[in-house]
Design an enzyme around this catalytic site. Structure first.
Site, PDB file in Angstrom:
ATOM      1  N   CYS A 181      61.192  25.717  43.219  1.00 19.33           N
ATOM      2  CA  CYS A 181      59.740  25.794  43.028  1.00 19.33           C
ATOM      3  C   CYS A 181      59.107  26.707  44.077  1.00 19.33           C
ATOM      4  O   CYS A 181      58.258  27.554  43.770  1.00 19.33           O
ATOM      5  CB  CYS A 181      59.119  24.404  43.102  1.00 19.33           C
ATOM      6  SG  CYS A 181      59.660  23.282  41.806  1.00 19.33           S
TER       7      CYS A 181
ATOM      8  N   CYS B 290      38.449  62.530  60.623  1.00 18.90           N
ATOM      9  CA  CYS B 290      37.906  63.708  59.951  1.00 18.90           C
ATOM     10  C   CYS B 290      38.605  63.885  58.611  1.00 18.90           C
ATOM     11  O   CYS B 290      39.525  63.142  58.261  1.00 18.90           O
ATOM     12  CB  CYS B 290      38.057  64.970  60.802  1.00 18.90           C
ATOM     13  SG  CYS B 290      39.768  65.479  61.053  1.00 18.90           S
TER      14      CYS B 290
ATOM     15  N   CYS C 275      42.395  64.010  58.455  1.00 18.00           N
ATOM     16  CA  CYS C 275      43.106  62.726  58.466  1.00 18.00           C
ATOM     17  C   CYS C 275      43.273  62.210  57.042  1.00 18.00           C
ATOM     18  O   CYS C 275      44.340  61.711  56.661  1.00 18.00           O
ATOM     19  CB  CYS C 275      42.347  61.700  59.299  1.00 18.00           C
ATOM     20  SG  CYS C 275      42.203  62.141  61.049  1.00 18.00           S
TER      21      CYS C 275
ATOM     22  N   CYS D 161      61.359  21.097  44.311  1.00 22.87           N
ATOM     23  CA  CYS D 161      62.620  21.551  44.887  1.00 22.87           C
ATOM     24  C   CYS D 161      62.446  22.941  45.469  1.00 22.87           C
ATOM     25  O   CYS D 161      61.381  23.554  45.344  1.00 22.87           O
ATOM     26  CB  CYS D 161      63.744  21.549  43.844  1.00 22.87           C
ATOM     27  SG  CYS D 161      63.462  22.731  42.505  1.00 22.87           S
TER      28      CYS D 161
ATOM     29  N   ASP E 193      31.138  55.050  18.411  1.00 20.44           N
ATOM     30  CA  ASP E 193      30.950  56.426  18.868  1.00 20.44           C
ATOM     31  C   ASP E 193      32.027  56.887  19.846  1.00 20.44           C
ATOM     32  O   ASP E 193      31.853  57.912  20.503  1.00 20.44           O
ATOM     33  CB  ASP E 193      29.578  56.558  19.540  1.00 20.44           C
ATOM     34  CG  ASP E 193      28.451  56.123  18.629  1.00 20.44           C
ATOM     35  OD1 ASP E 193      28.431  56.570  17.473  1.00 20.44           O
ATOM     36  OD2 ASP E 193      27.608  55.323  19.060  1.00 20.44           O
TER      37      ASP E 193
ATOM     38  N   ASP F 121      22.925  58.875  19.454  1.00 26.78           N
ATOM     39  CA  ASP F 121      23.204  58.145  18.226  1.00 26.78           C
ATOM     40  C   ASP F 121      21.966  57.326  17.880  1.00 26.78           C
ATOM     41  O   ASP F 121      21.291  56.802  18.761  1.00 26.78           O
ATOM     42  CB  ASP F 121      24.409  57.222  18.439  1.00 26.78           C
ATOM     43  CG  ASP F 121      24.706  56.392  17.216  1.00 26.78           C
ATOM     44  OD1 ASP F 121      24.955  56.991  16.157  1.00 26.78           O
ATOM     45  OD2 ASP F 121      24.675  55.153  17.313  1.00 26.78           O
TER      46      ASP F 121
END
Length: 816
Positions: free
Chosen positions: A86, A15, A18, A83, A702, A496
């Site tokens: 990495c 609900c 919650c 290695c 604009d 515009d």
């Protein structure tokens, strides 16, 4: 602070309380800037500082509050590691730099990365791209989960769990209800009153109480632990009162002879039915997102050394040439380099007719190639595509909260505690008045189970989800639910001119040879275009484009000279040719334009820019260039006026041009000769006059006016989708989207009002009836005078379904 926003799916909410609980507990975390939880979509939009807070901490806090976050897991096969450093680099990259990763662990020996991540926040493709960005390779298994599929499966598991529990409830409750009612109405024999029958009732009711109804106990306890109260608590309390009283009677017959096991069992089963149907119906409101996501293909075919190669979509790079066959979905944004076809772009524009595409034309990922084979050079991939931006905008809009929801949230916060208090007051009152404990208990149970905070919590977000989803299908993208709400209240729309009412691209309107010059239209156009061939001016480009479209072979100009945008001159095929404004022709070249003056003034009154063409110092003719109207501008403006809106045109052009354009499209109010920096002040003027203003522009020049307006609407395609200053994006570039957006906004707000009216009205009317307000009216049916808890549960179960179903009607709304 630098904030990051993640959309986190949440399960277990029943609900609006919650959702409020999740918001409250997550907001307490250090580094959290804002939290918005949408109960309908079951998602939390969390904005936080990644330097202070990490996703695993947020997920853990949500889980501690009693809810769950569905996550996906994938094992990536790595390459390029040499290695342990990495592997540490990849692990650090995934854990620290990829939003949405809960946990990543890299095994150097096996060259694999086990990654847990949040669906829809990050995808497997993003993980692979992040590893590649760190300088290594990564591939996913062929059956790796897609993020959206993972979340869908989580929702499906939840619905399946509810369905199983409902089936158990029906199997136990139905015989229990029939036997109990048969005994109460005397349809069964004397045997049904034996004590062992009550024990049978208990045996049938107990699985329902503690299996079908277990979620209500755990949810109710979690809500109390979080110092709140939710719907689960009401159901757990109501059903437990009936069950425990019946158990007490069973163990101590001296307390009475009638048990109410069927009441508790049927209450739980009916409410479980309601939640199950609600979940299935509610999932349909999010169908727009799933439909958009489904437009993305999972693989792409690229050209590599002249050969076709199918690769995962995540591995496509900008610059790759992608091959799309008829019927295929375009995987990336790009430009056509070879082929011709009609492309269905309805996912972007909402317009059903395919658009013809040929070499040089831009195309958008997610659109459908309907006819010929296309080869496309990728310009945007992954999250940079228009489709990805649309999905993000729709997600953000559906996760936001409309201002109208504030009232429902405030009511929901106190609703459950108030109902519990009312229920106990009703119990004490009726026990005091009647002296009948059982009758008072039945009313208490009826009040507890009939109250429905779910309908309040679903009223607004389900309508918002349906409205924004409907908009996305028609190329109308609301960035927030606040913009969706405000659009319904607009009283004025400012348009515009350039790029909004007009195409924003000059084209040749008329070519008029001078009678005494002795040349035709093609010759005049050829001379002018050959001179303008070396010009960068937009009007010159329009003349060149017209000549090329007429299949004229342009001549090379010599001795070219431009005069600051006023005109150009050159020698073409031995003749001195000049093209320019009438004033420049007279002042610079000393050629009188009087013989053409009346025609020039007539063309200028039609909002056309006139250029005079001369050859060897004699008048050769006129070329009129105009920014043509968009074909649907007049119709769209008529629709806006029919909606009762004041329509205003805003332009930097002179008054005469503005009036000419306004008369063609039916605009009565104009602001002309307005510089770009003055546009926002014109919006303010209208707002000071009491107007609620929507500003419609191209989203670039604009921007200040779009930001100043109550609702900014940006018209444009492609990258314009990502315009930040507008609240509404009309992705089709069509002015017809403006009245559609307003009609959709009004329909959505009307639906929200109906939902809230039903949700509030339901509780305001039925809670008093459950409390016994109609008991003194003996002429009324007994079922109303004393509402049985089973009827109360039935009403409660279907109250939220009615709200969600009403919201789904928006998908069928006619906004055209």
């Amino acid at each position: 602070m630098s904030t990051q926003t993640l959309h986190i799916p949440i399960q277990g909410m029943t609900c609006a309380n919650c959702a409020g609980t999740v918001e409250r507990v997550v907001k307490k975390l250090a580094g959290v800037d804002d939290v918005r939880v949408n109960f309908a979509s079951e998602q939390a939009a969390v904005s936080f500082d990644p330097k202070v807070l990490a996703l695993p901490q947020i997920v853990r806090r949500i889980q501690e509050a009693g809810y769950s976050v569905p996550t996906a897991r994938v094992e990536l096969t790595l390459s390029g590691m040499t290695c342990a450093n990495c592997s540490a680099t990849i692990e650090r990259t995934l854990n620290k730099k990829v939003p949405g990763v809960v946990q990543a662990a890299v095994n150097f020996a096996s060259e694999r990365a086990a990654v847990e991540y949040v669906p829809l926040t990050v995808s497997v493709d993003d993980l692979i791209a992040a590893v590649a960005g760190a300088g290594f390779g990564a591939t996913a298994p062929g059956d790796s989960p897609e993020a959206e599929d993972t979340e869908a499966r989580a929702r499906a598991r939840e619905i399946a769990d509810q369905t199983r529990k409902f089936i158990v409830g029906v199997i136990c409750s139905l015989p229990l209800f029939l036997l109990s009612m048969g005994r109460d109405f005397g349809f069964t024999g004397e045997w049904s009153h034996a004590q062992w029958v009550n024990w049978l009732f208990w045996a049938l009711a107990t699985p329902v109480q503690f299996y079908t109804g277990w979620d209500y106990y755990t949810g109710g306890l979690n809500s109390l632990r979080n110092r709140s109260a939710n719907m689960d608590l009401l159901v757990a309390m109501g059903s437990s009162v009936a069950y425990l009283y019946s158990l007490a009677v069973l163990l101590h017959p001296a307390l009475g002879h009638h048990v109410y096991f069927e009441t508790s069992a049927v209450i739980i089963t009916l409410i479980k039915l309601g939640k199950m149907l609600e979940s299935r119906t509610k999932s349909r409101t999010g169908g727009a997102i799933r439909k958009l996501i489904g437009l993305r293909p999972k693989t792409a075919v690229i050209l590599e050394h002249g050969a076709e190669k199918e690769i995962p979509l995540a591995q496509v790079q900008v610059g790759d040439v992608v091959v799309v066959r008829p019927g295929g979905s375009l995987p990336v944004d790009g430009v056509v380099v070879e082929g011709e076809s009609a492309v269905d772009e309805s996912m972007l524009s909402g317009e059903p007719l395919p658009v013809d595409k040929r070499a040089g034309d831009a195309v958008v990922g997610g659109s459908i190639n309907t006819e010929g084979l296309l080869k496309i050079r990728a310009r945007a991939v992954g999250k940079a595509t228009v489709l990805a931006q649309i999905i993000r905008l729709v997600q953000e809009a559906q996760g936001s909260k409309a201002p109208i929801q504030a009232l429902a949230d405030r009511v929901a916060a106190i609703f459950v505690p108030a109902i519990i208090a009312i229920a106990f007051l009703v119990f004490l009152l009726w026990w005091t008045i009647s002296g009948d404990f059982v009758s008072a208990m039945i009313r208490l149970v009826a009040v507890l189970v009939i109250a429905c905070p779910c309908a309040l919590g679903l009223a607004t977000p389900t309508a918002i989800m349906a409205g924004t989803g409907k908009g996305a299908e028609h190329g109308i993208l609301f960035k927030t639910s606040e913009a969706l709400e405000k659009a319904s209240k607009l009283t004025a729309v400012v348009l515009d001119k350039t790029g909004t009412i007009t195409r924003g691209k000059p084209t040749v309107a008329e070519v008029l040879p001078f009678e005494t010059a002795g040349g035709g239209v093609s010759e005049l156009l050829l001379l002018a275009a050959s001179v303008e061939k070396g010009s960068e001016h937009p009007l010159g480009k329009a003349i060149v484009a017209q000549a090329e479209s007429s299949n004229l072979v342009l001549l090379d100009p010599v001795e070219f000279k431009a005069s600051g945008g006023r005109g150009v001159q050159a020698r073409v095929n031995g003749a001195r040719v000049a093209v320019g404004k009438p004033a420049w022709i007279e002042e610079e070249l000393g050629i009188a334009t009087a013989p053409l003056r009346d025609r020039i003034l007539e063309l200028q009154s039609q909002a056309k820019t006139v250029m005079v063409v001369t050859r060897d110092d004699r008048l050769a003719g006129l070329i009129a260039v105009a920014d043509m109207l968009k074909p649907d501008s007049r119709q769209a403006i008529q629709e806006l006026r029919a909606l009762g809106l004041k329509v205003v045109m805003l332009t930097g052009d002179n008054v005469a041009t503005a009036r000419s354009v306004a008369s063609q499209v039916g605009v009565e109010h104009i602001f002309a000769e307005v510089r770009p920096e003055e546009k926002s002040s014109r919006i303010k003027e209208l707002q000071h006059q009491g107007e609620s203003v929507g500003m419609v522009g191209d989203g670039i020049n604009d921007a200040p006016a779009l930001a100043q307006a109550d609702v900014g609407m940006a018209i444009g395609t492609g990258t314009d989708v990502a315009i930040e200053t507008a609240g509404v994006i009309l992705a089709s570039g069509s002015l017809a989207g403006v009245p559609r957006a307003i009609r959709l906004s009004r329909a959505t707000m009307r639906t929200i009002t109906e939902n809230l009216f039903w949700a509030f009205g339901y509780n305001v009317i039925l809670v008093p009836i459950a409390a016994g307000a109609l008991y003194p009216f003996e002429s009324l049916p007994s079922m109303l005078r004393q509402l049985h808890p089973i009827l109360a549960a039935l009403a409660m179960a279907f109250s939220s379904i009615s709200v969600v179903s009403n919201s789904l009607r928006l998908y069928k709304a006619d906004i055209r």
